[in-house]
Design a protein around this motif. Sequence first.
Motif, short mmCIF file in Angstrom:
data_model
loop_
_atom_site.label_atom_id
_atom_site.label_comp_id
_atom_site.label_asym_id
_atom_site.label_seq_id
_atom_site.Cartn_x
_atom_site.Cartn_y
_atom_site.Cartn_z
N VAL A 64 36.38 42.74 35.54
CA VAL A 64 35.58 42.31 36.86
C VAL A 64 35.61 41.80 37.52
N ALA A 65 36.11 40.03 36.94
CA ALA A 65 37.23 39.51 37.71
C ALA A 65 38.10 39.50 38.50
N VAL A 66 38.86 40.15 37.45
CA VAL A 66 39.80 39.93 37.88
C VAL A 66 40.81 40.94 39.09
N VAL A 99 37.98 42.01 41.12
CA VAL A 99 37.31 41.14 42.06
C VAL A 99 38.47 39.94 42.26
N ILE A 100 39.41 39.04 41.87
CA ILE A 100 39.77 38.56 42.63
C ILE A 100 41.50 39.34 43.31
N GLY A 101 41.80 40.23 42.59
CA GLY A 101 43.00 41.04 43.11
C GLY A 101 42.20 41.43 44.76
N ALA A 102 41.74 42.24 45.36
CA ALA A 102 40.97 42.74 45.71
C ALA A 102 40.50 41.43 47.32
N VAL A 103 39.56 40.05 46.22
CA VAL A 103 39.90 39.04 47.60
C VAL A 103 40.91 38.78 47.93
N ALA A 104 42.10 38.58 47.16
CA ALA A 104 43.72 37.75 47.68
C ALA A 104 44.24 37.99 48.67
N GLY A 105 43.83 39.80 48.98
CA GLY A 105 43.51 40.40 50.48
C GLY A 105 45.32 40.63 50.94
#
Length: 179
Positions: A94-96, A98-104
């Motif tokens: 989930v962290a990977v 989320v990081i991928g989604a937040v990096a935008g």
Amino acid sequence: MRWSFTLHGGAAAVLSAAALALAGLTWLPGRGALPLFEPAWPMAVVIIPAFLLFLAALVRQFATGADRSAQWQAFRCLPGRVQAGLGLLAVTSVAVMVIGAVAGERLQDAEVREGRYVAYDTSVTTDRAVELTQDEYLALLPSSRRMMFAVPGLLGAAAAAIVLAAGELRRADDASAAR
């Protein structure tokens, strides 16, 4: 617990860990160092078995006929290290994601179409496909693959948790039937 449940849960957990290791490799510097990301076979080798293991875990779970609370209690009967390991795999996946989604990143999903390198531009609403140079494509490829490795990581962790809980329920049923 029967050995088939242990084998199924172990295979799903190992596949989850392998998928997360591949996702972690996408953060290594040096785009040409690892030739894992340009061919599509590593994704297929991880995604297809993860999906099949997850479906088989769901079938085994439904075969127990237990409700959610009984399944949660069965999961809690697993050894603490197993629970912690499966939790770590799920949280890392989930962290990977989320990081991928937040990096935008503005450009996403790099691919080769008809010999041209293409990515999707998220900053425009019309024709989203943008042509890239080979260097831009190779630089964008690891981040595009990261999410594709994190999803099977989560599927594998969930499959392992589900099937091990189902095995624990089956063990409890067998013990009560023996009395």
